[in-house]
Write an enzyme that holds these catalytic residues in place. Structure first.
Site, PDB file in Angstrom:
ATOM      1  N   TYR A 154      -7.633  -2.277  -9.407  1.00  0.00           N
ATOM      2  CA  TYR A 154      -7.187  -3.460  -8.847  1.00  0.00           C
ATOM      3  C   TYR A 154      -5.725  -3.227  -8.620  1.00  0.00           C
ATOM      4  CZ  TYR A 154     -10.783  -6.915  -6.966  1.00  0.00           C
ATOM      5  OH  TYR A 154     -12.062  -7.317  -6.435  1.00  0.00           O
TER       6      TYR A 154
ATOM      7  N   ASP B  69       0.027  -4.240  -6.457  1.00  0.00           N
ATOM      8  CA  ASP B  69       0.804  -4.114  -5.260  1.00  0.00           C
ATOM      9  C   ASP B  69      -0.329  -5.120  -4.325  1.00  0.00           C
ATOM     10  OD1 ASP B  69      -0.879  -2.474  -5.177  1.00  0.00           O
ATOM     11  OD2 ASP B  69       0.421  -1.599  -3.408  1.00  0.00           O
TER      12      ASP B  69
ATOM     13  N   THR C  45       1.969   3.334   4.469  1.00  0.00           N
ATOM     14  CA  THR C  45       0.877   4.588   3.686  1.00  0.00           C
ATOM     15  C   THR C  45      -0.526   4.392   4.040  1.00  0.00           C
ATOM     16  OG1 THR C  45       2.713   5.799   2.664  1.00  0.00           O
ATOM     17  CG2 THR C  45       1.453   6.530   2.606  1.00  0.00           C
TER      18      THR C  45
END
Length: 641
Positions: A169, A172, A195
């Site tokens: 994971y 962020d 992004t």
């Protein structure tokens, strides 16, 4: 506030990389009275936040966004004062006035003196969540120009393995999910629109369910512009303006567009809204299942119980959009007429109405900073709770009582520190256990874990200080404990035990059966006992503390003790001592008879050896699992019973 030009992260790596500390609690906690900074290092931008103190719940108070740092600034890092001052000047370009004042005071010009640590300006704590290693190095280098402590945060700061943490994971994503749980409660769903576009969800107990990753809006539009000759390059600002026009001026996007640019927009946005609606439906299904499971376990209409993460329940079913392009996704859900004709998917789906109307969109552009705030606040509170025990009085039972007949040893907690020994975690970082250092009144010192401490505090609350008149000023005999206090093996400690010639004191009720120390209750008025190195009338415990469970079963007040008894002629037992193995015996403790069996014979040590002489012993295992060594007197009495 100036911004550095955006350059490739890999175009100019640092000449001398510097080590960045990963968070290690409680050392990484900031001063509770000082603000701190958090930075989210994305693939193309940096998002900064200046946080309040613990009194204000560590909430972010100022946010700002900049481009990545200019790699050219770090090419000539020679460690000189001139270079350090130059970096400090560059640092000031990236911070708002409130942070500038906190770091540099009222000075308008940066000097070596202004960036020297002082009592008035303690080092600034900085916490980074990053998906770009080169940029993280530059951030650390930039902050090295001022008094600071820079930490790179880990996934386990936000969620534990028990809460569904997996090695793969992104930190962020975990920070965003923790922020959503703290702000709106669980179950939680977060769309991070950057992004890459990610979505991550957790159930009502704060356990991670999972998520997904796909190209973000700007990546999709850039792909169309870069890999075709005829299609234009559409910027995120173009998309934001068109969506805003559709929402505010009632100009929906036509599904059957007649213009190329609008056709590109409607296709990408329609795909986004369709995809996110499907994800929301699935999340609501997970939330419903976890809610039904909670009702099954805890009863209907019950509140959320035994949650590992949050006591807040997301009853309205808020889902959160965050990231650079999150405003677009948020606006898509603000109106029913974003497309023409209306394609809002609240019509029949698989024979039932979609639950999209049950979910409410929330826009939190700086959500990840709230996740960091939650972690820092939790760690600060934990540190304060831990430190408050320093100076408290404790008590502990040891095998080997003092000359005054008291088997309870009292002391005071003098500090909280990390263990000397450590284990290396999966991320290569050393993990230490926090220990309380206890100084006993006889001068001995012991380290105990946080799990052991409550039993020691509770026992002191029960027994209090030593009664006046008990202390005869004599030196206490060696205590026996299999905890961190003693470096000797159990066998070595056993050889140092002494038998008291005092009558047995009344048995005490123990405050907790979870202690790791052994308990000894000695009774023998024989003057020759001072030569006898093995106490007879005691209850033994294994070094792993397994016998403690037996204490709970016997309601700890039934600690075995033998009344004084006359000496017996026990020569018949010493003629063929091995033949008594497997013989049944019994012993009375506080008018309760306990039965056991002899399991082995322990021959006496040679009187001519260097070791102190000890008599023959027979090892007895009671039916309840407790163990004890009998001498000849014990044996005669036990067989007769």
């Amino acid at each position: 506030m100036g911004k550095s030009p955006t350059l490739s992260s890999s175009s100019a790596p640092l000449v001398q990389p510097i080590p960045i500390n990963r968070t290690s609690w409680p050392d990484s906690t900031p001063d509770e009275t000082q603000p701190f900074v958090s930075i989210i290092c994305g693939n193309s931008t940096l998002t900064w936040a200046f946080h309040n103190t613990l009194e204000e719940k560590c909430c972010p108070t100022v946010y700002w966004r900049t481009a990545h740092l200019n790699p050219q600034l770090f090419k000539r890092d020679d460690g000189s004062a001139k270079n350090k001052t130059g970096l400090a000047v560059e640092f000031r370009k990236h911070i708002p006035p409130i942070v500038d004042t906190h770091v540099f005071g009222a000075q308008t010009t940066v000097t070596v003196q202004s960036i020297t640590p002082t009592t008035k300006h303690p080092p600034l704590a900085v916490y980074i969540v990053s998906s770009c290693s080169d940029e993280t190095q530059r951030i650390a280098k930039l902050f090295s120009s001022i008094p600071s402590r820079v930490y790179l945060m880990k996934g386990e700061d936000f969620f534990s393995v028990a809460e569904g943490l997996q090695d793969n994971y992104g930190v962020d994503r975990l920070a965003g999910l923790r922020g959503a749980g703290d702000m709106y409660g669980f179950p939680a769903l977060v769309f991070d629109c950057g992004t890459a576009m990610t979505y991550t969800c957790a159930d009502m107990h704060g356990r991670i369910v999972g998520g997904g990753i796909a190209p973000g809006l700007r990546s999709q539009f850039r792909s169309l512009g870069d890999h075709t000759d005829a299609l234009p390059l559409i910027s995120p600002d173009d998309v934001k303006a068109r969506v805003k026009d559709a929402v505010e001026n009632d100009k929906p996007l036509p599904v059957f567009a007649k213009e190329t640019k609008e056709a590109m927009m409607v296709s990408v946005l329609h795909g986004l809204i369709t995809k996110t609606q499907t994800i929301i439906d699935c999340w609501l299904h997970v939330a419903t299942l976890s809610e039904k499971e909670n009702e099954r376990v805890n009863g209907k209409n019950s509140a959320l119980k035994e949650s590992n993460s949050s006591d807040k329940l997301n009853t309205p079913r808020y889902f959160v959009c965050t990231g650079g392009d999150s405003e677009i996704l948020h606006d898509l859900y603000k109106t029913d007429t974003i497309f023409s004709p209306n394609l809002k998917q609240d019509t029949l789906k698989n024979g039932s109405k979609s639950k999209l109307s049950d979910a409410i969109v929330q826009h939190e552009k700086y959500l990840l900073h709230y996740g960091i705030a939650f972690v820092i606040r939790r760690q600060l509170v934990a540190r304060i709770e831990a430190v408050k025990f320093i100076g408290k009085r404790v008590a502990k039972l040891f095998e080997g009582q003092g000359e005054d007949g008291d088997d309870v040893f009292r002391g005071r907690i003098i500090s909280l520190h990390k263990s000397d020994k450590n284990d290396e975690g999966d991320d290569g970082q050393n993990k230490y256990e926090e220990l309380y250092k206890i100084k006993y009144d006889d001068g001995d010192i012991e380290d105990v874990s946080k799990d052991e401490l409550p039993a020691l505090l509770a026992l002191y609350e029960q027994v209090g200080e030593k009664k006046p008149g008990n202390d005869k000023g004599k030196k206490m005999t060696t205590k026996r404990s299999y905890g961190k206090k003693s470096e000797q093996s159990p066998a070595a400690i056993n050889s140092n035990k002494r038998k008291s010639n005092k009558a047995a004191p009344p048995a005490r009720k123990l405050a907790s059966p979870t202690r790791k120390a052994a308990v000894s209750i000695l009774s023998n008025n024989d003057p020759s006992a001072s030569h006898n190195e093995t106490p007879s009338n005691k209850r033994k415990f294994s070094s792993d503390g397994k016998s403690d469970g037996k204490l709970a079963k016997k309601k700890v007040e039934n600690i075995r003790k033998s009344p004084g008894r006359p000496k017996r002629n026990n020569t018949k037992f010493t003629e063929k001592p091995e033949s008594l193995v497997n013989t049944s015996v019994a012993k009375s403790f506080e008018n309760v008879l306990y039965y056991g069996k002899i399991t082995k014979y322990i021959p006496p040590e040679d009187k001519n050896s260097n070791k102190k002489f000890s008599p023959p012993l027979w090892h007895v295992v009671y039916d309840d699992g407790d163990e004890e060594d009998f001498d000849a007197d014990d044996l005669a009495e036990g067989i007769n019973l």
